[in-house]
Design a protein around this motif. Structure first.
Motif, PDB file in Angstrom:
ATOM      1  N   ARG A 178       1.953  15.497   2.766  1.00  0.00           N
ATOM      2  CA  ARG A 178       3.165  16.186   2.315  1.00  0.00           C
ATOM      3  C   ARG A 178       4.070  15.305   1.469  1.00  0.00           C
ATOM      4  O   ARG A 178       4.844  15.810   0.644  1.00  0.00           O
ATOM      5  N   SER A 179       4.007  14.014   1.666  1.00  0.00           N
ATOM      6  CA  SER A 179       4.876  13.091   0.943  1.00  0.00           C
ATOM      7  C   SER A 179       4.320  11.685   1.096  1.00  0.00           C
ATOM      8  O   SER A 179       3.363  11.458   1.844  1.00  0.00           O
ATOM      9  N   PHE A 180       4.908  10.720   0.385  1.00  0.00           N
ATOM     10  CA  PHE A 180       4.471   9.342   0.526  1.00  0.00           C
ATOM     11  C   PHE A 180       5.623   8.383   0.272  1.00  0.00           C
ATOM     12  O   PHE A 180       6.631   8.734  -0.338  1.00  0.00           O
ATOM     13  N   CYS A 181       5.464   7.167   0.784  1.00  0.00           N
ATOM     14  CA  CYS A 181       6.366   6.046   0.543  1.00  0.00           C
ATOM     15  C   CYS A 181       5.520   4.831   0.202  1.00  0.00           C
ATOM     16  O   CYS A 181       4.294   4.911   0.128  1.00  0.00           O
ATOM     17  N   THR A 182       6.185   3.704   0.033  1.00  0.00           N
ATOM     18  CA  THR A 182       5.508   2.434  -0.166  1.00  0.00           C
ATOM     19  C   THR A 182       5.732   1.565   1.071  1.00  0.00           C
ATOM     20  O   THR A 182       6.793   1.632   1.688  1.00  0.00           O
ATOM     21  N   GLY A 183       4.733   0.799   1.460  1.00  0.00           N
ATOM     22  CA  GLY A 183       4.862  -0.110   2.599  1.00  0.00           C
ATOM     23  C   GLY A 183       4.080  -1.374   2.342  1.00  0.00           C
ATOM     24  O   GLY A 183       3.271  -1.453   1.401  1.00  0.00           O
ATOM     25  N   SER A 184       4.306  -2.393   3.158  1.00  0.00           N
ATOM     26  CA  SER A 184       3.612  -3.666   2.958  1.00  0.00           C
ATOM     27  C   SER A 184       3.311  -4.320   4.295  1.00  0.00           C
ATOM     28  O   SER A 184       4.120  -4.273   5.229  1.00  0.00           O
ATOM     29  N   LEU A 185       2.146  -4.936   4.368  1.00  0.00           N
ATOM     30  CA  LEU A 185       1.735  -5.637   5.578  1.00  0.00           C
ATOM     31  C   LEU A 185       2.499  -6.955   5.717  1.00  0.00           C
ATOM     32  O   LEU A 185       2.565  -7.753   4.771  1.00  0.00           O
ATOM     33  N   VAL A 238      22.215  -4.929  -3.796  1.00  0.00           N
ATOM     34  CA  VAL A 238      22.210  -4.090  -4.994  1.00  0.00           C
ATOM     35  C   VAL A 238      21.410  -4.831  -6.049  1.00  0.00           C
ATOM     36  O   VAL A 238      21.730  -5.974  -6.387  1.00  0.00           O
ATOM     37  N   THR A 239      20.354  -4.211  -6.547  1.00  0.00           N
ATOM     38  CA  THR A 239      19.478  -4.877  -7.508  1.00  0.00           C
ATOM     39  C   THR A 239      19.245  -4.005  -8.731  1.00  0.00           C
ATOM     40  O   THR A 239      19.482  -2.796  -8.710  1.00  0.00           O
ATOM     41  N   SER A 240      18.765  -4.633  -9.785  1.00  0.00           N
ATOM     42  CA  SER A 240      18.424  -3.903 -11.008  1.00  0.00           C
ATOM     43  C   SER A 240      16.957  -3.498 -11.025  1.00  0.00           C
ATOM     44  O   SER A 240      16.434  -3.116 -12.071  1.00  0.00           O
ATOM     45  N   CYS A 241      16.284  -3.555  -9.886  1.00  0.00           N
ATOM     46  CA  CYS A 241      14.854  -3.229  -9.829  1.00  0.00           C
ATOM     47  C   CYS A 241      14.598  -1.762 -10.168  1.00  0.00           C
ATOM     48  O   CYS A 241      15.353  -0.876  -9.773  1.00  0.00           O
ATOM     49  N   ASP A 242      13.520  -1.516 -10.870  1.00  0.00           N
ATOM     50  CA  ASP A 242      13.155  -0.198 -11.381  1.00  0.00           C
ATOM     51  C   ASP A 242      12.348   0.558 -10.332  1.00  0.00           C
ATOM     52  O   ASP A 242      11.246   0.132  -9.977  1.00  0.00           O
ATOM     53  N   VAL A 243      12.899   1.666  -9.812  1.00  0.00           N
ATOM     54  CA  VAL A 243      12.226   2.456  -8.784  1.00  0.00           C
ATOM     55  C   VAL A 243      12.326   3.941  -9.121  1.00  0.00           C
ATOM     56  O   VAL A 243      13.094   4.349  -9.976  1.00  0.00           O
ATOM     57  N   ASP A 244      11.527   4.746  -8.427  1.00  0.00           N
ATOM     58  CA  ASP A 244      11.530   6.189  -8.673  1.00  0.00           C
ATOM     59  C   ASP A 244      11.042   6.887  -7.422  1.00  0.00           C
ATOM     60  O   ASP A 244      10.767   6.248  -6.402  1.00  0.00           O
ATOM     61  N   PHE A 245      10.911   8.196  -7.450  1.00  0.00           N
ATOM     62  CA  PHE A 245      10.506   8.958  -6.287  1.00  0.00           C
ATOM     63  C   PHE A 245       9.205   8.427  -5.705  1.00  0.00           C
ATOM     64  O   PHE A 245       8.215   8.290  -6.406  1.00  0.00           O
ATOM     65  N   GLY A 246       9.223   8.096  -4.403  1.00  0.00           N
ATOM     66  CA  GLY A 246       8.067   7.525  -3.736  1.00  0.00           C
ATOM     67  C   GLY A 246       8.176   6.032  -3.512  1.00  0.00           C
ATOM     68  O   GLY A 246       7.355   5.442  -2.808  1.00  0.00           O
ATOM     69  N   SER A 247       9.208   5.414  -4.098  1.00  0.00           N
ATOM     70  CA  SER A 247       9.370   3.964  -3.969  1.00  0.00           C
ATOM     71  C   SER A 247      10.072   3.544  -2.685  1.00  0.00           C
ATOM     72  O   SER A 247      10.177   2.343  -2.416  1.00  0.00           O
ATOM     73  N   GLY A 249       0.807  -1.209   0.000  1.00  0.00           N
ATOM     74  CA  GLY A 249       0.000   0.000   0.000  1.00  0.00           C
ATOM     75  C   GLY A 249       0.838   1.255   0.000  1.00  0.00           C
ATOM     76  O   GLY A 249       2.073   1.204   0.070  1.00  0.00           O
ATOM     77  N   ARG A 250       0.156   2.373  -0.085  1.00  0.00           N
ATOM     78  CA  ARG A 250       0.835   3.664  -0.047  1.00  0.00           C
ATOM     79  C   ARG A 250       0.785   4.224   1.362  1.00  0.00           C
ATOM     80  O   ARG A 250      -0.266   4.200   2.015  1.00  0.00           O
ATOM     81  N   LEU A 251       1.902   4.715   1.833  1.00  0.00           N
ATOM     82  CA  LEU A 251       2.006   5.389   3.123  1.00  0.00           C
ATOM     83  C   LEU A 251       2.011   6.887   2.879  1.00  0.00           C
ATOM     84  O   LEU A 251       2.908   7.410   2.210  1.00  0.00           O
ATOM     85  N   ASP A 252       1.007   7.574   3.411  1.00  0.00           N
ATOM     86  CA  ASP A 252       0.914   9.023   3.251  1.00  0.00           C
ATOM     87  C   ASP A 252       1.281   9.708   4.554  1.00  0.00           C
ATOM     88  O   ASP A 252       0.904   9.259   5.644  1.00  0.00           O
ATOM     89  N   ALA A 264      13.169   3.063   7.103  1.00  0.00           N
ATOM     90  CA  ALA A 264      13.254   3.911   8.290  1.00  0.00           C
ATOM     91  C   ALA A 264      13.278   5.390   7.923  1.00  0.00           C
ATOM     92  O   ALA A 264      12.682   6.224   8.612  1.00  0.00           O
ATOM     93  N   HIS A 265      13.951   5.738   6.836  1.00  0.00           N
ATOM     94  CA  HIS A 265      14.055   7.175   6.518  1.00  0.00           C
ATOM     95  C   HIS A 265      12.712   7.783   6.138  1.00  0.00           C
ATOM     96  O   HIS A 265      12.529   9.001   6.202  1.00  0.00           O
ATOM     97  N   CYS A 266      11.746   6.926   5.778  1.00  0.00           N
ATOM     98  CA  CYS A 266      10.402   7.428   5.483  1.00  0.00           C
ATOM     99  C   CYS A 266       9.716   7.988   6.728  1.00  0.00           C
ATOM    100  O   CYS A 266       8.752   8.748   6.611  1.00  0.00           O
ATOM    101  N   MET A 267      10.185   7.620   7.896  1.00  0.00           N
ATOM    102  CA  MET A 267       9.544   8.032   9.143  1.00  0.00           C
ATOM    103  C   MET A 267       9.933   9.429   9.594  1.00  0.00           C
ATOM    104  O   MET A 267       9.569   9.874  10.679  1.00  0.00           O
ATOM    105  N   PHE A 268      10.655  10.150   8.736  1.00  0.00           N
ATOM    106  CA  PHE A 268      11.074  11.513   9.046  1.00  0.00           C
ATOM    107  C   PHE A 268      10.541  12.472   7.986  1.00  0.00           C
ATOM    108  O   PHE A 268      10.529  12.151   6.800  1.00  0.00           O
ATOM    109  N   ASP A 269      10.102  13.632   8.427  1.00  0.00           N
ATOM    110  CA  ASP A 269       9.530  14.622   7.521  1.00  0.00           C
ATOM    111  C   ASP A 269      10.532  15.003   6.436  1.00  0.00           C
ATOM    112  O   ASP A 269      11.718  15.235   6.713  1.00  0.00           O
TER     113      ASP A 269
END
Length: 266
Positions: free
Chosen positions: A46-53, A180-189, A39-42, A63-68
Motif C-alpha cells: 500500500r505504501s513504502f518508506c526508506t530504511g537502513s540497517l 533542518v537540512t537542504s537535502c533533496d527528498v520526495d514522497f517515499g523518502s 533499502g525500501r520498506l514496503d 516512526a510515522h512510517c509504522m502507521f497505515d
C-alpha cells in the motif's frame, strides 16, 4: 534569535527540497556498491518508506512510517518487508519484520509538532539476520554541526525502483533533536538516512521526518539520533513491541504548520 520554519508533516511522504548537489541514481551495481544496507520498506503493497540497517537484524526508519497511510493504525509486523539494496526489481536480501519498536515518546496523533519531529524514529527487528557480505550495516553518530555537509540516500515516488544519493547537502539549523537540512527528498523518502560523510565510512546521524520551508526555501527536517536511538535500542532489547502502548487515535490535520526553531549558536 528564532526563525519561522513552516513544516508540513506528510505520513509516509515528503516534498522536494532545495539541493546543494544533484541526485545520483544507483542505476548499476557499481553505483550502489557500499550503500546496499539502505533499502525500501514496503507496507502490505500500500505504501513504502526508506530504511537502513544498523545491525544485522535492526532497520532504522521514521516512526510515522509504522502507521497505515489511510487508517493510521499500526502496521502488523507481518505486513512490513525490508528490501535491502532494492534496485530495478531485485534486492540483496528480503526480510519480514518480526517486531516493531517506536520511540516511547512518539504519538501519531499528538498535536505537538515539535514532539512529533524530535521523536520520529523507529526500529524494525527482522525475522532473520541479513548476513550477505555485500550488505554492511551502517554505524551511527551524534548530530552534525550547523553548516556541516551531510548526504542522504533515499527512495521516492519518482524513483521507487532505484534509490538515489545526494552526496552533499547542508545542515542549515539544529534545535534540540531536530535538524533542518537542504537535502533533496520526495514522497517515499520518510525514514531515509542522513549521513555524516566525513569519515572513512558514512555514519547515520539522522532520519528524514518531514518537509518544510525555511527563509522561503524548501528544506527537509530530520530527527536526530542523540539520546533517542539509545532509548529505542533499550526498548528493542526487551523484545516488547511498542504498539501495545502507542496511541493510534485520529490523526491531526496535516497542513502547513508554523513551527518556531531557535538556531542562534547552533
Amino acid at each position: 534569535m528564532k526563525y519561522l520554519l513552516t513544516v508540513v508533516f506528510l505520513l509516509l511522504s515528503l516534498g522536494q527540497a532545495q539541493a546543494d548537489s544533484a541526485l545520483k541514481a544507483f542505476r548499476t551495481g557499481d553505483d550502489s556498491r557500499g550503500w546496499e544496507a539502505v533499502g525500501r520498506l514496503d507496507f502490505a503493497g500500500r505504501s513504502f518508506c526508506t530504511g537502513s540497517l544498523i545491525t544485522e537484524t535492526l532497520v532504522l526508519t521514521a516512526a510515522h512510517c509504522m502507521f497505515d497511510i489511510y487508517s493510521h493504525k499500526p502496521h502488523a509486523p507481518s505486513d512490513v518487508t525490508f528490501k535491502a539494496g532494492w534496485r530495478n526489481g531485485s534486492a540483496q536480501a528480503y526480510r519480514t519484520a518480526r517486531a516493531i519498536y517506536v520511540h516511547p515518546s512518539f504519538s501519531i496523533s499528538t498535536g505537538d509538532r515539535h514532539d512529533r519531529l524530535v521523536n520520529d524514529i523507529a526500529l524494525i527487528e527482522l525475522d532473520r539476520p541479513v548476513r550477505d557480505g555485500s550488505v554492511q550495516p551502517f554505524p551511527t553518530a551524534a548530530r552534525p554541526e550547523k553548516g556541516q555537509a551531510v548526504g542522504v540516500v533515499s527512495y521516492a515516488h519518482d524513483r521507487a525502483e532505484t534509490p538515489s544519493l545526494q552526496a552533499s547537502c547542508l545542515v542549515m539549523a539544529r534545535q534540540g533533536g531536530v535538524l533542518v537540512t537542504s537535502c533533496d527528498v520526495d514522497f517515499g523518502s520518510s525514514g531515509a538516512p542522513i549521513f555524516d560523510m566525513t569519515g572513512s565510512r558514512p555514519r547515520i546521524v539522522s532520519v528524514i521526518s518531514a518537509k518544510a520551508r525555511y527563509h522561503g526555501q524548501k528544506v527537509s527536517v530530520g530527527t536526530s539520533l542523540d539520546g533517542s536511538l539509545g532509548d529505542l535500542l533499550k526498548l528493542a532489547a526487551t523484545g516488547k513491541s511498542s504498539f501495545k502502548k502507542v496511541d493510534a487515535g485520529p490523526l491531526p490535520e496535516l497542513t502547513d504548520t508554523e513551527f518556531v526553531v531557535g538556531v542562534a549558536g547552533h
